[in-house]
Design a protein around this motif. Sequence first.
Motif, PDB file in Angstrom:
ATOM      1  N   VAL A   4       0.864  -1.177   0.000  1.00 32.10           N
ATOM      2  CA  VAL A   4       0.000   0.000   0.000  1.00 32.10           C
ATOM      3  C   VAL A   4       0.903   1.230   0.000  1.00 32.10           C
ATOM      4  O   VAL A   4       1.832   1.322   0.788  1.00 32.10           O
ATOM      5  N   LEU A  18     -14.538   7.315  -1.292  1.00 32.53           N
ATOM      6  CA  LEU A  18     -13.925   6.211  -0.547  1.00 32.53           C
ATOM      7  C   LEU A  18     -14.444   6.154   0.890  1.00 32.53           C
ATOM      8  O   LEU A  18     -14.745   5.075   1.413  1.00 32.53           O
ATOM      9  N   ALA A  22     -16.493   3.214   2.749  1.00 33.90           N
ATOM     10  CA  ALA A  22     -15.900   2.613   3.944  1.00 33.90           C
ATOM     11  C   ALA A  22     -16.840   2.686   5.151  1.00 33.90           C
ATOM     12  O   ALA A  22     -16.846   1.783   5.989  1.00 33.90           O
ATOM     13  N   VAL A  67      -7.688   2.741  -2.535  1.00 39.48           N
ATOM     14  CA  VAL A  67      -8.267   1.731  -1.644  1.00 39.48           C
ATOM     15  C   VAL A  67      -8.591   2.266  -0.248  1.00 39.48           C
ATOM     16  O   VAL A  67      -9.105   1.527   0.586  1.00 39.48           O
ATOM     17  N   GLY A  68      -8.303   3.537   0.023  1.00 40.96           N
ATOM     18  CA  GLY A  68      -8.610   4.086   1.332  1.00 40.96           C
ATOM     19  C   GLY A  68      -8.227   5.546   1.413  1.00 40.96           C
ATOM     20  O   GLY A  68      -7.475   6.049   0.573  1.00 40.96           O
ATOM     21  N   THR A 126     -11.472   2.462   4.695  1.00 41.91           N
ATOM     22  CA  THR A 126     -11.196   1.687   3.495  1.00 41.91           C
ATOM     23  C   THR A 126     -12.350   0.730   3.260  1.00 41.91           C
ATOM     24  O   THR A 126     -12.841   0.111   4.203  1.00 41.91           O
ATOM     25  N   ILE A 133      -4.679  -1.619   5.075  1.00 41.05           N
ATOM     26  CA  ILE A 133      -4.796  -0.304   4.459  1.00 41.05           C
ATOM     27  C   ILE A 133      -4.972   0.779   5.529  1.00 41.05           C
ATOM     28  O   ILE A 133      -4.323   1.827   5.480  1.00 41.05           O
TER      29      ILE A 133
END
Length: 190
Positions: A4, A18, A22, A67-68, A126, A133
């Motif tokens: 990451v 995001l 999440a 991704v986050g 995330t 992450i």
Amino acid sequence: MVPVVVDETRDLDLVSALLAQAFADDPVVVWLHPDRSRHLRLFRTLVRRSHGVKATFDLALRDGQPVGAAAWDPPGHKISARAQVLSTLEFMRALGSRAMRGMKLEEEFARRRPKEPHWYLGQVGTPVQGAGIGSALLRHRLERIEGPAYLESSNALNVPLYERFGFEVTEEFELPDDGPKVWAMYRPMR
């Protein structure tokens, strides 16, 4: 496993999207409004108005894919009167008939924040859980800041993660109107 990579971003639409993904099942967000179609507007308002231009936004990428994200307010963070008015109007639109819950949430959170200057972790999230992450996002920013840090955790499962990064629970409290439990957490200056 693909590593990451975390770096700062100003892509506030991506950060908002995001975080909305999440936090789709987050107890506080669901308490604010269970209709997921309102969550993106809620997070856009948080990111653009509550955090604003002086905030630090971190983006996590894995194999080039977002991704986050995390939103941090620096010590002494304040928003202008104009931003406060716009924020209130936008939160009212996002929450509709449940807007009073948003005001109660902010009141409860503001009352518990440390008085001394500190970094405030507004959100870190995330859509992919258990892949490291969140840890990468926390590590990235905590290695770069000076001074104490503070957050509110709305998920009991995340408390041990924050504790691994030096945060300590200072208070457990429940939000009004049959709201969920929240953990106030503080990390002293390192």
